[in-house]
Design a protein around this motif. Structure first.
Motif, PDB file in Angstrom:
ATOM      1  N   ALA A 109      -7.308 -14.903  11.978  1.00 52.44           N
ATOM      2  CA  ALA A 109      -7.779 -15.605  10.784  1.00 52.44           C
ATOM      3  C   ALA A 109      -8.131 -14.606   9.691  1.00 52.44           C
ATOM      4  CB  ALA A 109      -8.980 -16.479  11.128  1.00 52.44           C
ATOM      5  N   TYR A 110      -8.820 -13.534  10.069  1.00 54.41           N
ATOM      6  CA  TYR A 110      -9.177 -12.512   9.077  1.00 54.41           C
ATOM      7  C   TYR A 110      -7.926 -11.902   8.455  1.00 54.41           C
ATOM      8  CZ  TYR A 110     -10.943  -8.162   7.095  1.00 54.41           C
ATOM      9  OH  TYR A 110     -11.234  -7.130   6.257  1.00 54.41           O
ATOM     10  N   GLY A 111      -6.909 -11.655   9.291  1.00 51.59           N
ATOM     11  CA  GLY A 111      -5.664 -11.093   8.778  1.00 51.59           C
ATOM     12  C   GLY A 111      -4.988 -12.010   7.781  1.00 51.59           C
ATOM     13  N   LEU A 112      -5.033 -13.305   8.032  1.00 46.06           N
ATOM     14  CA  LEU A 112      -4.430 -14.261   7.103  1.00 46.06           C
ATOM     15  C   LEU A 112      -5.145 -14.245   5.760  1.00 46.06           C
ATOM     16  CD1 LEU A 112      -3.797 -17.301   9.479  1.00 46.06           C
ATOM     17  CD2 LEU A 112      -2.090 -15.716   8.554  1.00 46.06           C
ATOM     18  N   LEU A 113      -6.462 -14.139   5.795  1.00 47.68           N
ATOM     19  CA  LEU A 113      -7.227 -14.083   4.548  1.00 47.68           C
ATOM     20  C   LEU A 113      -6.911 -12.809   3.772  1.00 47.68           C
ATOM     21  CD1 LEU A 113     -10.694 -15.420   5.750  1.00 47.68           C
ATOM     22  CD2 LEU A 113      -9.090 -16.584   4.225  1.00 47.68           C
ATOM     23  N   VAL A 114      -6.857 -11.690   4.468  1.00 45.96           N
ATOM     24  CA  VAL A 114      -6.587 -10.409   3.825  1.00 45.96           C
ATOM     25  C   VAL A 114      -5.183 -10.385   3.229  1.00 45.96           C
ATOM     26  CG1 VAL A 114      -6.218  -7.943   4.243  1.00 45.96           C
ATOM     27  CG2 VAL A 114      -8.238  -9.073   5.178  1.00 45.96           C
ATOM     28  N   VAL A 115      -4.195 -10.779   4.016  1.00 43.00           N
ATOM     29  CA  VAL A 115      -2.812 -10.709   3.543  1.00 43.00           C
ATOM     30  C   VAL A 115      -2.555 -11.711   2.421  1.00 43.00           C
ATOM     31  CG1 VAL A 115      -0.402 -11.082   4.189  1.00 43.00           C
ATOM     32  CG2 VAL A 115      -1.911  -9.785   5.689  1.00 43.00           C
ATOM     33  N   SER A 116      -3.084 -12.915   2.558  1.00 40.06           N
ATOM     34  CA  SER A 116      -2.875 -13.902   1.491  1.00 40.06           C
ATOM     35  C   SER A 116      -3.521 -13.437   0.189  1.00 40.06           C
ATOM     36  CB  SER A 116      -3.417 -15.270   1.902  1.00 40.06           C
ATOM     37  OG  SER A 116      -4.822 -15.244   2.075  1.00 40.06           O
ATOM     38  N   SER A 117      -4.711 -12.846   0.302  1.00 40.14           N
ATOM     39  CA  SER A 117      -5.372 -12.318  -0.883  1.00 40.14           C
ATOM     40  C   SER A 117      -4.574 -11.174  -1.492  1.00 40.14           C
ATOM     41  CB  SER A 117      -6.781 -11.846  -0.518  1.00 40.14           C
ATOM     42  OG  SER A 117      -7.418 -11.246  -1.624  1.00 40.14           O
ATOM     43  N   TYR A 118      -4.061 -10.297  -0.644  1.00 44.42           N
ATOM     44  CA  TYR A 118      -3.229  -9.187  -1.109  1.00 44.42           C
ATOM     45  C   TYR A 118      -2.008  -9.713  -1.865  1.00 44.42           C
ATOM     46  CZ  TYR A 118      -0.020  -5.225  -0.874  1.00 44.42           C
ATOM     47  OH  TYR A 118       0.870  -4.226  -1.193  1.00 44.42           O
ATOM     48  N   ILE A 119      -1.362 -10.726  -1.300  1.00 41.87           N
ATOM     49  CA  ILE A 119      -0.193 -11.320  -1.953  1.00 41.87           C
ATOM     50  C   ILE A 119      -0.570 -11.892  -3.314  1.00 41.87           C
ATOM     51  CG2 ILE A 119       1.436 -13.251  -1.831  1.00 41.87           C
ATOM     52  CD1 ILE A 119       1.520 -12.804   1.211  1.00 41.87           C
ATOM     53  N   HIS A 120      -1.656 -12.634  -3.358  1.00 40.62           N
ATOM     54  CA  HIS A 120      -2.065 -13.271  -4.607  1.00 40.62           C
ATOM     55  C   HIS A 120      -2.488 -12.263  -5.670  1.00 40.62           C
ATOM     56  CE1 HIS A 120      -2.826 -17.329  -2.436  1.00 40.62           C
ATOM     57  NE2 HIS A 120      -1.686 -17.360  -3.092  1.00 40.62           N
ATOM     58  N   ARG A 121      -2.987 -11.108  -5.243  1.00 42.80           N
ATOM     59  CA  ARG A 121      -3.470 -10.105  -6.195  1.00 42.80           C
ATOM     60  C   ARG A 121      -2.355  -9.239  -6.775  1.00 42.80           C
ATOM     61  NH1 ARG A 121      -8.782  -8.767  -6.640  1.00 42.80           N
ATOM     62  NH2 ARG A 121      -8.163  -6.610  -7.104  1.00 42.80           N
ATOM     63  N   ASN A 122      -1.125  -9.379  -6.296  1.00 38.41           N
ATOM     64  CA  ASN A 122      -0.026  -8.523  -6.765  1.00 38.41           C
ATOM     65  C   ASN A 122       0.092  -8.421  -8.281  1.00 38.41           C
ATOM     66  OD1 ASN A 122       2.872  -7.570  -5.071  1.00 38.41           O
ATOM     67  ND2 ASN A 122       0.965  -8.001  -3.995  1.00 38.41           N
ATOM     68  N   PRO A 123      -0.012  -9.513  -9.036  1.00 37.08           N
ATOM     69  CA  PRO A 123       0.183  -9.395 -10.489  1.00 37.08           C
ATOM     70  C   PRO A 123      -0.879  -8.574 -11.213  1.00 37.08           C
ATOM     71  CG  PRO A 123       0.518 -11.650  -9.760  1.00 37.08           C
ATOM     72  CD  PRO A 123      -0.085 -10.921  -8.604  1.00 37.08           C
ATOM     73  N   ILE A 124      -2.029  -8.370 -10.606  1.00 34.22           N
ATOM     74  CA  ILE A 124      -3.059  -7.551 -11.255  1.00 34.22           C
ATOM     75  C   ILE A 124      -3.217  -6.201 -10.577  1.00 34.22           C
ATOM     76  CG2 ILE A 124      -4.340  -9.524 -12.157  1.00 34.22           C
ATOM     77  CD1 ILE A 124      -6.367  -9.134  -9.870  1.00 34.22           C
ATOM     78  N   GLN A 125      -2.419  -5.925  -9.550  1.00 36.07           N
ATOM     79  CA  GLN A 125      -2.494  -4.642  -8.860  1.00 36.07           C
ATOM     80  C   GLN A 125      -1.446  -3.658  -9.361  1.00 36.07           C
ATOM     81  OE1 GLN A 125      -5.753  -5.299  -7.306  1.00 36.07           O
ATOM     82  NE2 GLN A 125      -4.810  -3.596  -6.250  1.00 36.07           N
ATOM     83  N   THR A 126      -0.625  -4.050 -10.299  1.00 32.35           N
ATOM     84  CA  THR A 126       0.359  -3.144 -10.875  1.00 32.35           C
ATOM     85  C   THR A 126      -0.336  -2.159 -11.810  1.00 32.35           C
ATOM     86  OG1 THR A 126       0.745  -4.701 -12.677  1.00 32.35           O
ATOM     87  CG2 THR A 126       2.180  -4.873 -10.761  1.00 32.35           C
ATOM     88  N   SER A 127       0.372  -1.061 -12.143  1.00 33.20           N
ATOM     89  CA  SER A 127      -0.219  -0.059 -13.027  1.00 33.20           C
ATOM     90  C   SER A 127      -0.610  -0.665 -14.371  1.00 33.20           C
ATOM     91  CB  SER A 127       0.754   1.105 -13.231  1.00 33.20           C
ATOM     92  OG  SER A 127       1.996   0.647 -13.731  1.00 33.20           O
ATOM     93  N   THR A 128       0.203  -1.616 -14.837  1.00 30.41           N
ATOM     94  CA  THR A 128      -0.135  -2.418 -16.001  1.00 30.41           C
ATOM     95  C   THR A 128      -0.179  -3.870 -15.553  1.00 30.41           C
ATOM     96  OG1 THR A 128       1.017  -0.904 -17.498  1.00 30.41           O
ATOM     97  CG2 THR A 128       0.506  -3.113 -18.335  1.00 30.41           C
ATOM     98  N   PRO A 129      -1.371  -4.472 -15.440  1.00 33.92           N
ATOM     99  CA  PRO A 129      -1.457  -5.859 -14.952  1.00 33.92           C
ATOM    100  C   PRO A 129      -0.543  -6.794 -15.739  1.00 33.92           C
ATOM    101  CG  PRO A 129      -3.633  -4.872 -15.064  1.00 33.92           C
ATOM    102  CD  PRO A 129      -2.688  -3.899 -15.717  1.00 33.92           C
ATOM    103  N   LEU A 130       0.109  -7.698 -15.024  1.00 34.04           N
ATOM    104  CA  LEU A 130       1.040  -8.618 -15.661  1.00 34.04           C
ATOM    105  C   LEU A 130       0.326  -9.758 -16.377  1.00 34.04           C
ATOM    106  CD1 LEU A 130       3.804  -8.870 -12.905  1.00 34.04           C
ATOM    107  CD2 LEU A 130       3.654  -7.307 -14.856  1.00 34.04           C
ATOM    108  N   VAL A 131      -0.875 -10.074 -15.943  1.00 36.70           N
ATOM    109  CA  VAL A 131      -1.692 -11.110 -16.570  1.00 36.70           C
ATOM    110  C   VAL A 131      -3.145 -10.662 -16.550  1.00 36.70           C
ATOM    111  CG1 VAL A 131      -0.198 -13.101 -16.057  1.00 36.70           C
ATOM    112  CG2 VAL A 131      -1.864 -12.326 -14.348  1.00 36.70           C
ATOM    113  N   LYS A 132      -3.949 -11.270 -17.388  1.00 40.60           N
ATOM    114  CA  LYS A 132      -5.378 -10.972 -17.387  1.00 40.60           C
ATOM    115  C   LYS A 132      -6.096 -11.735 -16.297  1.00 40.60           C
ATOM    116  CE  LYS A 132      -5.656  -9.899 -22.348  1.00 40.60           C
ATOM    117  NZ  LYS A 132      -6.269 -10.278 -23.651  1.00 40.60           N
TER     118      LYS A 132
END
Length: 205
Positions: A109-132
């Motif tokens: 369950a913890y892994g699902l929370l971590v990975v899903s959060s990681y996936i969702h955070r992709n647009p703001i984890q780039t060197s230049t965030p894609l959205v605010k």
């Protein structure tokens, strides 16, 4: 001889598919919509459940569990469907994917929370965030968690992740969204990790 992958039919998998030579094969809104259509087309034939997805311009992430058919069959149809569309639209000859997809079983369950959060955070984890704001990114499942009134694709289960939120978090999608926004996550990927910083037209900006 290629070794056959072993998959647990009761597990979710973090799947990553990348463009060949880091090319932005999902670089336009039309590309993103064609990728969505590939998922819908495949779902109707080989049903599956997804907890999270994020389409970036040179790769995509999904957290997926097949219902009856193998993950390999599902991924083959999604990628073949999109590849045919891409080749036709751009008169492209040759492969568009870097290699076969990366897939890692997420068994807790913890892994699902971590990975899903990681996936969702992709647009703001780039060197230049894609959205605010993550809720503004239109090519991710995060907006469906953010606003439960928005009709979701039939393969998205947006109830399970909130049900496994640990104490002291509430078991709600609002609490899950705050979890995603608050915690930066690190997860295992394939050996060629490259975050895409290519900009695209955001209809919500």
């Amino acid at each position: 001889m290629t070794r056959r992958r072993q998959f647990n039919p009761d597990s979710y998998y973090h799947v990553i598919m990348r463009g060949n030579n880091r090319q932005p094969i999902f670089g336009t809104p039309e590309d993103m919509n064609e990728l969505k259509r590939a998922f819908f087309y495949t779902y109707k034939r080989y049903p599956f459940t997804i907890l999270a997805w994020c389409f970036m311009t040179n790769h995509y992430h999904i957290l997926i569990k097949p219902k009856e058919d193998s993950l390999s069959k599902i991924m083959a149809m999604i990628n073949r469907r999109y590849s045919h569309s891409y080749s036709k639209r751009y008169n492209h000859v040759g492969r568009i994917y870097q290699k076969r997809y990366f897939a890692k079983e997420i068994a807790s369950a913890y892994g699902l929370l971590v990975v899903s959060s990681y996936i969702h955070r992709n647009p703001i984890q780039t060197s230049t965030p894609l959205v605010k704001r993550l809720a503004q990114y239109p090519y991710s499942s995060f907006p469906y968690y953010w606003d439960e009134h928005v009709p979701a694709p039939p393969y998205l289960d947006r109830h399970f992740l909130s049900s496994i939120m640990p104490y002291p978090h509430d078991k709600t999608n609002a609490a899950y969204c705050q979890y995603c926004l608050k915690y930066k996550q690190e997860v295992e990927e394939d050996n060629d990790v490259s975050l895409c910083t290519t900009q695209f037209h955001n209809p919500h900006s």
